[in-house]
Design an enzyme around this catalytic site. Structure first.
Site, PDB file in Angstrom:
ATOM      1  N   ALA A 158      -0.174  -7.627   3.552  1.00  0.00           N
ATOM      2  CA  ALA A 158      -0.546  -7.851   4.942  1.00  0.00           C
ATOM      3  C   ALA A 158      -1.682  -6.946   5.410  1.00  0.00           C
ATOM      4  O   ALA A 158      -2.320  -7.225   6.410  1.00  0.00           O
ATOM      5  CB  ALA A 158       0.678  -7.635   5.842  1.00  0.00           C
ATOM      6  N   HIS A 159      -1.940  -5.865   4.701  1.00  0.00           N
ATOM      7  CA  HIS A 159      -2.961  -4.907   5.128  1.00  0.00           C
ATOM      8  C   HIS A 159      -4.300  -5.229   4.475  1.00  0.00           C
ATOM      9  O   HIS A 159      -4.367  -5.495   3.287  1.00  0.00           O
ATOM     10  CB  HIS A 159      -2.518  -3.491   4.733  1.00  0.00           C
ATOM     11  CG  HIS A 159      -3.232  -2.428   5.484  1.00  0.00           C
ATOM     12  ND1 HIS A 159      -4.524  -2.062   5.213  1.00  0.00           N
ATOM     13  CD2 HIS A 159      -2.829  -1.644   6.511  1.00  0.00           C
ATOM     14  CE1 HIS A 159      -4.889  -1.097   6.025  1.00  0.00           C
ATOM     15  NE2 HIS A 159      -3.879  -0.826   6.825  1.00  0.00           N
ATOM     16  N   PRO A 160      -5.392  -5.228   5.251  1.00  0.00           N
ATOM     17  CA  PRO A 160      -6.706  -5.439   4.638  1.00  0.00           C
ATOM     18  C   PRO A 160      -7.010  -4.307   3.645  1.00  0.00           C
ATOM     19  O   PRO A 160      -6.569  -3.183   3.822  1.00  0.00           O
ATOM     20  CB  PRO A 160      -7.677  -5.388   5.820  1.00  0.00           C
ATOM     21  CG  PRO A 160      -6.884  -5.149   7.027  1.00  0.00           C
ATOM     22  CD  PRO A 160      -5.449  -4.997   6.662  1.00  0.00           C
ATOM     23  N   ARG A 161      -7.757  -4.606   2.627  1.00  0.00           N
ATOM     24  CA  ARG A 161      -8.068  -3.604   1.613  1.00  0.00           C
ATOM     25  C   ARG A 161      -9.536  -3.693   1.211  1.00  0.00           C
ATOM     26  O   ARG A 161     -10.128  -4.773   1.216  1.00  0.00           O
ATOM     27  CB  ARG A 161      -7.152  -3.756   0.420  1.00  0.00           C
ATOM     28  CG  ARG A 161      -7.222  -5.105  -0.223  1.00  0.00           C
ATOM     29  CD  ARG A 161      -5.868  -5.513  -0.816  1.00  0.00           C
ATOM     30  NE  ARG A 161      -5.812  -6.937  -1.051  1.00  0.00           N
ATOM     31  CZ  ARG A 161      -5.380  -7.827  -0.184  1.00  0.00           C
ATOM     32  NH1 ARG A 161      -4.947  -7.459   0.993  1.00  0.00           N
ATOM     33  NH2 ARG A 161      -5.366  -9.099  -0.473  1.00  0.00           N
ATOM     34  N   ARG A 179       0.842  -1.192   0.000  1.00  0.00           N
ATOM     35  CA  ARG A 179       0.000   0.000   0.000  1.00  0.00           C
ATOM     36  C   ARG A 179       0.871   1.234   0.000  1.00  0.00           C
ATOM     37  O   ARG A 179       1.995   1.211   0.467  1.00  0.00           O
ATOM     38  CB  ARG A 179      -0.987  -0.055   1.158  1.00  0.00           C
ATOM     39  CG  ARG A 179      -0.734   0.790   2.345  1.00  0.00           C
ATOM     40  CD  ARG A 179      -1.635   0.414   3.522  1.00  0.00           C
ATOM     41  NE  ARG A 179      -2.895   1.129   3.584  1.00  0.00           N
ATOM     42  CZ  ARG A 179      -4.062   0.686   3.128  1.00  0.00           C
ATOM     43  NH1 ARG A 179      -4.158  -0.470   2.550  1.00  0.00           N
ATOM     44  NH2 ARG A 179      -5.141   1.397   3.257  1.00  0.00           N
TER      45      ARG A 179
END
Length: 158
Positions: free
Chosen positions: A124-127, A89
């Site tokens: 690793a980050h929700p989107r 991101r």
């Protein structure tokens, strides 16, 4: 004193509201301990910050394409871009005219949606989407309610 240094000096003058809107060549400003006359008329406009999060942190060409599109708006400035490959991101920090910012963000969201395929995305980050969030923050001569209205209008356009 240049336009930008006079502009930077205005908040230090302690003027508020409409008093701060216009300075003429007869007005004096103090900047870095020096008092000088303004050389031109300066009109301060509302200023908003925007911190959009895009679901791309690994492909520099995509991040660059979004930045290049934003640079097409002269009333919007890119202050910072942070990209994280692990989270995949990028977070942009922008400041500028509220109306120009809303238009620039619409085009940035469109650019991101054309270049970022979430079917192939890993990180690793929700989107939520190619563009996750687009928060507006009041910086000068704006209220939070105006930022909320900007965000809602942009959401309707998207």
């Amino acid at each position: 004193m240049t336009h930008s240094t006079a502009w930077a000096a205005i908040p230090k003058m302690g003027m508020a509201g409409d008093e701060r809107r216009r300075l003429t060549g007869l007005d004096r400003v103090t900047y870095n301990g020096r008092t000088q006359r303004c050389r031109e008329v300066i009109t301060l406009r509302p200023l908003v910050e925007c911190v959009p999060n895009f679901s791309e942190g690994r492909r520099p060409e995509v991040i660059q394409a979004i930045a290049d599109m934003l640079r097409q708006y002269p009333q919007v400035r890119i202050l910072d871009v942070e990209s994280d490959a692990d989270h995949n991101r990028s977070v942009f920090t922008l400041a500028g005219d509220p109306e120009a910012m809303a238009s620039a963000m619409f085009d940035a969201i469109r650019t991101a949606s054309q270049l970022i395929d979430l079917n192939l995305h890993q990180g690793a980050h929700p989107r939520i989407g190619a563009t996750d969030v687009v928060p507006f923050v009041p910086l000068r001569d704006m209220e939070m309610a105006q930022c909320v209205a900007l965000a809602r209008d942009l959401g309707q356009r998207v």
